[in-house]
Design an enzyme around this catalytic site. Structure first.
Site, mmCIF file in Angstrom:
data_model
loop_
_atom_site.group_PDB
_atom_site.id
_atom_site.type_symbol
_atom_site.label_atom_id
_atom_site.label_comp_id
_atom_site.label_asym_id
_atom_site.label_seq_id
_atom_site.Cartn_x
_atom_site.Cartn_y
_atom_site.Cartn_z
ATOM 1 N NE ARG A 4 -3.709 -2.292 0.347
ATOM 2 C CZ ARG A 4 -3.328 -3.461 -0.171
ATOM 3 N NH1 ARG A 4 -2.244 -3.541 -0.927
ATOM 4 N NH2 ARG A 4 -4.031 -4.531 0.030
ATOM 5 C CB SER A 44 -8.878 -0.494 4.534
ATOM 6 O OG SER A 44 -9.574 -1.638 4.176
ATOM 7 C CD GLU A 46 -5.303 0.547 2.612
ATOM 8 O OE1 GLU A 46 -5.243 -0.268 3.559
ATOM 9 O OE2 GLU A 46 -5.882 0.291 1.543
HETATM 10 C C1 LIG Z 1 -15.265 1.662 -0.490
HETATM 11 C C2 LIG Z 1 -13.771 1.636 -0.783
HETATM 12 C C3 LIG Z 1 -13.101 0.422 -0.802
HETATM 13 C C4 LIG Z 1 -11.721 0.388 -1.042
HETATM 14 N N1 LIG Z 1 -11.083 -0.819 -1.040
HETATM 15 C C5 LIG Z 1 -9.752 -0.851 -1.262
HETATM 16 C C6 LIG Z 1 -9.044 -2.089 -1.253
HETATM 17 O O1 LIG Z 1 -9.606 -3.162 -1.070
HETATM 18 N N2 LIG Z 1 -7.705 -2.073 -1.482
HETATM 19 C C7 LIG Z 1 -7.016 -0.894 -1.720
HETATM 20 O O2 LIG Z 1 -5.808 -0.939 -1.935
HETATM 21 N N3 LIG Z 1 -7.654 0.290 -1.718
HETATM 22 C C8 LIG Z 1 -8.994 0.340 -1.494
HETATM 23 N N4 LIG Z 1 -9.639 1.543 -1.494
HETATM 24 C C9 LIG Z 1 -8.847 2.767 -1.730
HETATM 25 C C10 LIG Z 1 -8.737 3.012 -3.230
HETATM 26 O O3 LIG Z 1 -7.635 2.273 -3.701
HETATM 27 C C11 LIG Z 1 -8.503 4.484 -3.513
HETATM 28 O O4 LIG Z 1 -9.624 5.185 -3.026
HETATM 29 C C12 LIG Z 1 -8.360 4.729 -4.998
HETATM 30 O O5 LIG Z 1 -7.286 3.999 -5.536
HETATM 31 C C13 LIG Z 1 -8.139 6.187 -5.280
HETATM 32 O O6 LIG Z 1 -8.263 6.376 -6.687
HETATM 33 P P1 LIG Z 1 -8.720 7.786 -7.255
HETATM 34 O O7 LIG Z 1 -8.715 7.680 -8.739
HETATM 35 O O8 LIG Z 1 -9.995 8.224 -6.591
HETATM 36 O O9 LIG Z 1 -7.500 8.668 -6.781
HETATM 37 P P2 LIG Z 1 -7.524 10.106 -6.150
HETATM 38 O O10 LIG Z 1 -8.103 10.050 -4.770
HETATM 39 O O11 LIG Z 1 -8.084 11.053 -7.153
HETATM 40 O O12 LIG Z 1 -5.950 10.339 -6.052
HETATM 41 C C14 LIG Z 1 -5.201 9.756 -5.006
HETATM 42 C C15 LIG Z 1 -3.803 10.361 -5.077
HETATM 43 O O13 LIG Z 1 -3.146 9.862 -6.242
HETATM 44 C C16 LIG Z 1 -2.692 10.936 -7.055
HETATM 45 N N5 LIG Z 1 -2.808 10.470 -8.455
HETATM 46 C C17 LIG Z 1 -3.928 10.017 -9.066
HETATM 47 N N6 LIG Z 1 -3.649 9.670 -10.334
HETATM 48 C C18 LIG Z 1 -2.333 9.898 -10.527
HETATM 49 C C19 LIG Z 1 -1.442 9.728 -11.654
HETATM 50 N N7 LIG Z 1 -1.862 9.282 -12.838
HETATM 51 N N8 LIG Z 1 -0.143 10.059 -11.491
HETATM 52 C C20 LIG Z 1 0.309 10.550 -10.294
HETATM 53 N N9 LIG Z 1 -0.476 10.732 -9.211
HETATM 54 C C21 LIG Z 1 -1.784 10.414 -9.330
HETATM 55 C C22 LIG Z 1 -3.580 12.112 -6.693
HETATM 56 O O14 LIG Z 1 -2.949 13.339 -6.974
HETATM 57 C C23 LIG Z 1 -3.789 11.887 -5.208
HETATM 58 O O15 LIG Z 1 -2.700 12.362 -4.462
HETATM 59 C C24 LIG Z 1 -11.007 1.602 -1.272
HETATM 60 C C25 LIG Z 1 -11.692 2.827 -1.277
HETATM 61 C C26 LIG Z 1 -13.059 2.850 -1.017
HETATM 62 C C27 LIG Z 1 -13.778 4.186 -1.010
#
Ligand SMILES: Cc1cc2nc3c(=O)[nH]c(=O)nc-3n(C[C@H](O)[C@H](O)[C@H](O)COP(=O)(O)OP(=O)(O)OC[C@H]3O[C@@H](n4cnc5c(N)ncnc54)[C@H](O)[C@@H]3O)c2cc1C
Length: 248
Positions: free
Chosen positions: A94, A146, A235
């Site tokens: 993570r 999480s 996380e």
């Molecule tokens: C209900 C729920 C269940 C989940 N279950 C899991 C799970 O089982 N396992 C797990 O690992 N995670 C889990 N998550 C977390 C999940 O992995 C993250 O919420 C998700 O990956 C974020 O993606 P996003 O596109 O919304 O990123 P954002 O929240 O938009 O971005 C997150 C960060 O990444 C940066 N970023 C985004 N794209 C790029 C890019 N292309 N290059 C550089 N930086 C970038 C952004 O600037 C920011 O700092 C869960 C979340 C929720 C809400």
């Protein structure tokens, strides 16, 4: 500056090579690869967000994570666009270079992956099973997923009562197990609540602010620290400037 990443092309070759833009949905990437008979990303079912977001936190579940399948990354760093090896982003559980307190100014544009061939029935059965487990264990209310990382500590896993044999063998103690053991399930702060079904989910039950969630998180951290001597590590990422936030 807020960037909405609309680059979402996914190209899948029968040989298992995948080329994907980081704006594609992580679950969409699973569906596209599964349709081509490729196995490996079943764990992505139920993980919201883009491939880019998944890379930053090295998203994973059920003993798999996204970085395992990467073969290359196209990045922009200091206005230079180039391909790098996956190791460049220092992926671990993570975590990646992009989650460090003062991360380098890197945007990931595209990735290449290699996935093994699988049997369609097995791929979809596995994905359905993961989805079933999520629905049965995780709360449907609004959450950030999480909240804390599970604790990898073989000595602690031996010492604590009530873990499954699998967890003990893997030396992993779930963060939710520790929070629940402190009796904190259902505890509220402002509009935020520690999940009654799964203690590693901090829920927005009544218009919670980010500060409500952070205070509740600190309460859980200090209870776990006092009882088990373990520091729970987030996380989730706190976005914005928290340098002057009021902890009182
Ligand atoms: C209900 C729920 C269940 C989940 N279950 C899991 C799970 O089982 N396992 C797990 O690992 N995670 C889990 N998550 C977390 C999940 O992995 C993250 O919420 C998700 O990956 C974020 O993606 P996003 O596109 O919304 O990123 P954002 O929240 O938009 O971005 C997150 C960060 O990444 C940066 N970023 C985004 N794209 C790029 C890019 N292309 N290059 C550089 N930086 C970038 C952004 O600037 C920011 O700092 C869960 C979340 C929720 C809400």
């Amino acid at each position: 500056l807020v960037i909405l990443n609309r680059a979402r092309r996914i190209a899948v070759a029968r040989t298992g090579e995948v080329l994907a833009d980081t704006g594609c949905g992580f679950q969409e990437l699973f569906l596209k690869t599964a349709q081509s008979g490729l196995h490996g990303l079943e764990f992505a079912v139920g993980i919201p967000g883009t491939l880019g977001g998944a890379l930053v936190s090295n998203a994973g579940a059920y003993r798999s994570s996204v970085s395992e399948f990467l073969t290359g990354l196209e990045i922009v760093e200091n206005a230079e666009r180039r391909w790098v090896e996956p190791g460049y982003l220092e992926f671990s559980y993570r975590d990646s270079l992009l989650r460090r307190p003062d991360p380098p100014p890197i945007v990931v544009l595209r990735v290449t992956m290699k996935l093994p061939q699988g049997k369609p029935k097995q791929i979809y059965d596995e994905a359905r099973e993961y989805q079933r487990q999520r629905i049965s264990k995780q709360p449907p209310s609004a959450s950030a997923g999480s909240f804390f990382k599970n604790v990898v500590d073989p000595e602690l896993a031996q010492r604590i009562h009530g873990l499954t044999d699998g967890m003990r063998k893997a030396g992993v103690v779930p963060a939710g197990f520790l929070i629940e053991a402190c009796g904190l399930k259902g505890t509220c702060y402002g509009g935020a609540m520690i999940g009654a079904r799964h203690a590693n989910f901090l829920l927005n039950v009544r218009g919670a602010t980010a500060t409500d969630l952070r205070r509740l998180a600190e309460l859980a951290q200090s209870a776990v620290q006092d009882r088990f001597g373990v520091t729970l590590e987030e996380e989730v990422l706190y976005l914005g400037d928290w340098s002057n936030w009021d902890r009182s």
